[in-house]
Design a protein around this motif. Structure first.
Motif, short mmCIF file in Angstrom:
data_model
loop_
_atom_site.label_atom_id
_atom_site.label_comp_id
_atom_site.label_asym_id
_atom_site.label_seq_id
_atom_site.Cartn_x
_atom_site.Cartn_y
_atom_site.Cartn_z
N GLN A 173 0.87 -1.17 0.00
CA GLN A 173 0.00 0.00 0.00
C GLN A 173 0.91 1.22 0.00
O GLN A 173 1.87 1.26 0.77
CB GLN A 173 -0.85 0.00 1.27
CG GLN A 173 -1.91 1.04 1.30
CD GLN A 173 -3.21 0.51 0.72
OE1 GLN A 173 -3.20 -0.38 -0.13
NE2 GLN A 173 -4.32 1.05 1.15
N THR A 174 0.60 2.22 -0.86
CA THR A 174 1.41 3.42 -0.88
C THR A 174 0.54 4.60 -0.47
O THR A 174 -0.58 4.76 -0.96
CB THR A 174 1.98 3.66 -2.29
OG1 THR A 174 2.66 2.47 -2.71
CG2 THR A 174 2.96 4.81 -2.30
N TYR A 175 1.02 5.39 0.45
CA TYR A 175 0.28 6.56 0.91
C TYR A 175 0.84 7.79 0.24
O TYR A 175 2.05 8.00 0.25
CB TYR A 175 0.37 6.67 2.44
CG TYR A 175 -0.42 5.59 3.13
CD1 TYR A 175 0.08 4.31 3.22
CD2 TYR A 175 -1.68 5.84 3.63
CE1 TYR A 175 -0.65 3.29 3.81
CE2 TYR A 175 -2.42 4.84 4.23
CZ TYR A 175 -1.90 3.57 4.32
OH TYR A 175 -2.64 2.58 4.90
N PHE A 176 -0.04 8.61 -0.38
CA PHE A 176 0.39 9.79 -1.12
C PHE A 176 0.09 11.06 -0.34
O PHE A 176 -0.80 11.07 0.52
CB PHE A 176 -0.33 9.86 -2.47
CG PHE A 176 0.04 8.74 -3.40
CD1 PHE A 176 1.12 8.86 -4.27
CD2 PHE A 176 -0.69 7.56 -3.40
CE1 PHE A 176 1.46 7.82 -5.11
CE2 PHE A 176 -0.35 6.52 -4.24
CZ PHE A 176 0.72 6.64 -5.11
N LEU A 177 0.79 12.12 -0.67
CA LEU A 177 0.49 13.43 -0.11
C LEU A 177 0.52 14.46 -1.22
O LEU A 177 1.53 14.61 -1.90
CB LEU A 177 1.54 13.81 0.95
CG LEU A 177 1.30 15.19 1.56
CD1 LEU A 177 0.18 15.15 2.58
CD2 LEU A 177 2.56 15.72 2.18
N ALA A 178 -0.59 15.15 -1.46
CA ALA A 178 -0.64 16.25 -2.43
C ALA A 178 -0.52 17.55 -1.64
O ALA A 178 -1.36 17.83 -0.77
CB ALA A 178 -1.94 16.21 -3.21
N ASP A 179 0.51 18.31 -1.91
CA ASP A 179 0.71 19.58 -1.21
C ASP A 179 0.05 20.69 -2.02
O ASP A 179 0.59 21.15 -3.03
CB ASP A 179 2.22 19.84 -1.05
CG ASP A 179 2.48 21.13 -0.27
OD1 ASP A 179 1.50 21.86 0.02
OD2 ASP A 179 3.64 21.40 0.02
#
Ligand SMILES: CC(C)(COP(=O)(O)OP(=O)(O)OC[C@H]1O[C@@H](n2cnc3c(N)ncnc32)[C@H](O)[C@@H]1OP(=O)(O)O)[C@@H](O)C(=O)NCCC(=O)NCCS
Length: 183
Positions: A173-179
């Motif tokens: 599982q990959t957790y993303f962050l959109a800034d």
């Protein structure tokens, strides 16, 4: 010291033992609260429920009459809320039919009693159970335990050596962050 560690398998822990391991669990897993985006840490209620759930076997490591380590193993995949039991039964129907699909859960040793063979004794005992059932066993490891503590490599190597078994990564599982802070 390692020779003096013995392992018992229990289904329900006493309140006192649950309290003891809850304190140890909090210390051991607290780093994951800030190091992992996924929720890795059980709440007190979830922890107590698992420790008193007879579907989950508790492998306890003892030094004399003092309990120093805990590992959990279950054949009831529905007790692990973050996995899909259907994945395992669809992939391993023959094992499912024989009730031979296991999942390895929490492991911890009391901080002052580490490096004394408790973990190796508990995991060896769990592996023996799985081998005897000609089972398969899933487990998951946080990126922190995999990369920073090398825990996943160590465990895979240990299982391969102990049971001459194959260990493969089955999902990620990959957790993303959109800034979107453009201020
Ligand atoms: C990981 C942990 C359970 C090891 O417990 P322990 O009782 O000290 O372990 P033992 O004394 O039986 O064995 C220690 C040996 O196991 C090895 N080891 C470490 N992780 C291992 C793993 N995942 N699988 C097999 N062996 C491992 C170590 O290299 C060590 O070998 P060494 O003494 O030659 O350095 C303990 O450090 C702990 O409770 N950590 C905090 C909780 C945690 O991280 N749990 C694991 C993730 S769920």
């Amino acid at each position: 010291m390692a020779d003096s560690v013995r392992v018992t398998v229990e289904t329900e822990l006493s309140d006192a033992t649950v309290d003891q391991f809850w304190a140890l669990y909090q210390v051991a897993f607290e780093p994951l609260l800030t190091r992992s985006a996924a929720r890795q840490v059980l709440t007190a209620e979830e922890f107590r429920a698992e420790m008193t759930d007879p579907r989950v076997d508790k492998y306890l490591a003892w030094d004399g009459d003092e309990v120093i380590g805990l590992s959990t193993l279950t054949r009831h995949l529905e007790t692990v809320p973050w996995i899909s039991p259907q994945y395992f039964t669809a992939r391993f129907p023959e094992h499912a039919a024989r009730n031979a699909i296991f999942y390895l859960g929490i492991t911890l040793t009391a901080p002052g009693r580490r490096q004394s063979g408790a973990y190796v004794a508990m995991i060896s005992s769990a592996i023996a159970t799985i081998v005897e059932a000609r089972g398969i066993c899933g487990y998951d490891v946080s990126a922190y335990h995999r990369d920073e503590m090398n825990y996943a490599d160590n465990l895979a190597r240990f299982i391969k050596r102990r049971a001459r078994a194959e260990v493969e990564v089955i999902d990620e599982q990959t957790y993303f962050l959109a800034d979107l802070d453009q201020g």
